[in-house]
Write a protein that holds these residues in place. Structure first.
Motif, mmCIF file in Angstrom:
data_model
loop_
_atom_site.group_PDB
_atom_site.id
_atom_site.type_symbol
_atom_site.label_atom_id
_atom_site.label_comp_id
_atom_site.label_asym_id
_atom_site.label_seq_id
_atom_site.Cartn_x
_atom_site.Cartn_y
_atom_site.Cartn_z
ATOM 1 N N LEU A 65 35.703 43.597 44.814
ATOM 2 C CA LEU A 65 35.616 43.337 43.376
ATOM 3 C C LEU A 65 36.996 43.203 42.753
ATOM 4 O O LEU A 65 37.217 42.348 41.882
ATOM 5 N N ALA A 66 37.935 44.048 43.189
ATOM 6 C CA ALA A 66 39.295 43.968 42.659
ATOM 7 C C ALA A 66 39.940 42.640 43.028
ATOM 8 O O ALA A 66 40.667 42.039 42.226
ATOM 9 N N SER A 67 39.698 42.148 44.240
ATOM 10 C CA SER A 67 40.277 40.866 44.672
ATOM 11 C C SER A 67 39.764 39.714 43.816
ATOM 12 O O SER A 67 40.534 38.851 43.382
ATOM 13 N N TYR A 68 38.457 39.714 43.552
ATOM 14 C CA TYR A 68 37.902 38.630 42.738
ATOM 15 C C TYR A 68 38.359 38.734 41.277
ATOM 16 O O TYR A 68 38.635 37.722 40.627
ATOM 17 N N ALA A 69 38.457 39.939 40.757
ATOM 18 C CA ALA A 69 38.943 40.101 39.387
ATOM 19 C C ALA A 69 40.381 39.620 39.275
ATOM 20 O O ALA A 69 40.755 38.926 38.314
ATOM 21 N N CYS A 70 41.202 39.965 40.269
ATOM 22 C CA CYS A 70 42.595 39.493 40.274
ATOM 23 C C CYS A 70 42.655 37.981 40.413
ATOM 24 O O CYS A 70 43.475 37.312 39.774
#
Length: 377
Positions: A65-70
């Motif tokens: 989720l953090a990768s996609y948000a970034c």
């Protein structure tokens, strides 16, 4: 009436123009945002796939989720960076960047790098604030910084290579289009020549004055056509003279069924443009608009300068949307396609050809950027 474009067509148009800089965007904003979202999903997916295959640590839901948000943050920062550049830089600078060269390569490499670096730092700060903990970024160690610079260099070189190949294909396409146009125009449509000569011959005895007038228009038309084929560009005045000779010739053949009017400002007449852009539009107005109409009609040709563009309008009051498809002469069906390809390759998205069909008539409007048409000193 002209039908509105489908959203799939809008999306395709936006993708073709996505990597071009322009002050005014005519494509749909929603389509551009969807394309940006696609990139925002694609890059994290690729990086996560590489991490899954070669990474030492297993992935978890939080890291995904953090990768996609970034990814979304960086993608829209790049989108905003380019849009801000379009707003701040003058059109002449945008044209030079679109034309390629080392300055364009530097700009299109540094802009994503700066946005990616800023996005990573900003995301690290936001995530650290949210988790109340310190979040490491690739810039916290010399090893991470060197990897970032190395990957940026690789992506810049790949982007430069792909852009170079794209421009090379564009140049070859322009040469092919020009060669096809010259081949078609060099034929000067034999049936048109034969019909005109036969009409002159039929008028010699019963109406010698009309035969002489038709022969004069025919000679002017041939002279203007052959002259245009020898030049890379010509003044608009020459294009208008070619249209005037052609319409004069058709007026003798059609008689009172054809009326025409040509208007142009002195500033527009002095501008230079690729040859034989106007002639196919005038011919379309006759062939598809007026020849099939019993009472005939009028063709109006106008040229003027407005909003830093040269506008060429060919309007007729013929059959319009009621016109039935007619058997095309060799190469005739490619006329509009050739015009669009030629102006797109020469002027990019700053030039366009709009065709509007009404119940009574048709309007063809050609828009060309003024600063790329300045007369030769």
């Amino acid at each position: 009436m002209s039908t509105p474009p489908r959203f799939a067509d809008e999306l395709q148009l936006a993708f073709r123009r996505y990597f071009r800089l322009a002050k005014v965007r005519r494509e749909s904003l929603l389509a551009r945002l969807l394309i940006t979202s696609g990139f925002a999903l694609a890059f994290p997916t690729g990086l996560l796939a590489v991490t899954l295959v070669f990474g030492a640590r297993p992935l978890n839901l939080a890291s995904v989720l953090a990768s996609y948000a970034c990814g979304f943050l960086i993608a829209f920062m790049i989108h905003g960076g380019y849009r801000l550049s379009e707003r701040l830089l003058p059109q002449s600078t945008l044209d030079r960047l679109n034309a390629g060269g080392w300055r364009a390569g530097l700009f299109f490499s540094l802009m994503p790098m700066l946005c990616i670096a800023s996005g990573l730092l900003l995301f690290g700060q936001l995530l650290g604030w949210w988790m109340q903990a310190r979040v490491e970024t690739p810039f916290d160690s010399p090893q991470g910084l060197s990897r970032f610079l190395f990957l940026s260099l690789v992506f810049a070189l790949v982007g430069w290579y792909l852009d170079h190949q794209h421009r090379r294909r564009q140049a070859l396409q322009l040469l092919a289009t020009e060669a096809q146009l010259l081949r078609l125009q060099a034929q000067i449509e034999p049936h048109f020549l034969f019909n005109s000569l036969a009409a002159v011959q039929s008028l010699i005895k019963p109406a010698p004055d009309r035969a002489l007038e038709m022969l004069e228009h025919f000679t002017d038309y041939l002279r203007a056509s052959l002259s245009a084929l020898r030049e890379d560009s010509c003044p608009l005045a020459a294009e208008l003279q070619l249209a005037r000779s052609y319409l004069g010739l058709m007026q003798i053949r059609m008689g009172e069924r054809l009326r025409f009017d040509i208007e142009a400002t002195p500033q527009a007449e002095a501008l230079r443009l690729p040859p034989l852009l106007l002639q196919p539009l005038v011919e379309n107005a006759i062939v598809h608009g007026l020849e099939g109409k019993d009472e005939g009609g009028e063709v109006r040709v106008r040229a003027w300068v407005q909003d830093r563009h040269l506008l060429l309008e060919v309007r007729d009051d013929g059959l319009g949307s009621q016109s039935r498809p007619r058997r095309a002469r060799p190469g005739h069906g490619l006329a509009l396609k050739n015009i669009r390809e030629r102006i797109a390759t020469r002027y990019g998205e700053r030039a366009e050809l709009q065709l509007t069909l009404d119940e009574q008539g048709c309007q063809a409007l050609l828009r060309l950027p003024l600063d790329l048409l300045e007369p030769k000193p």
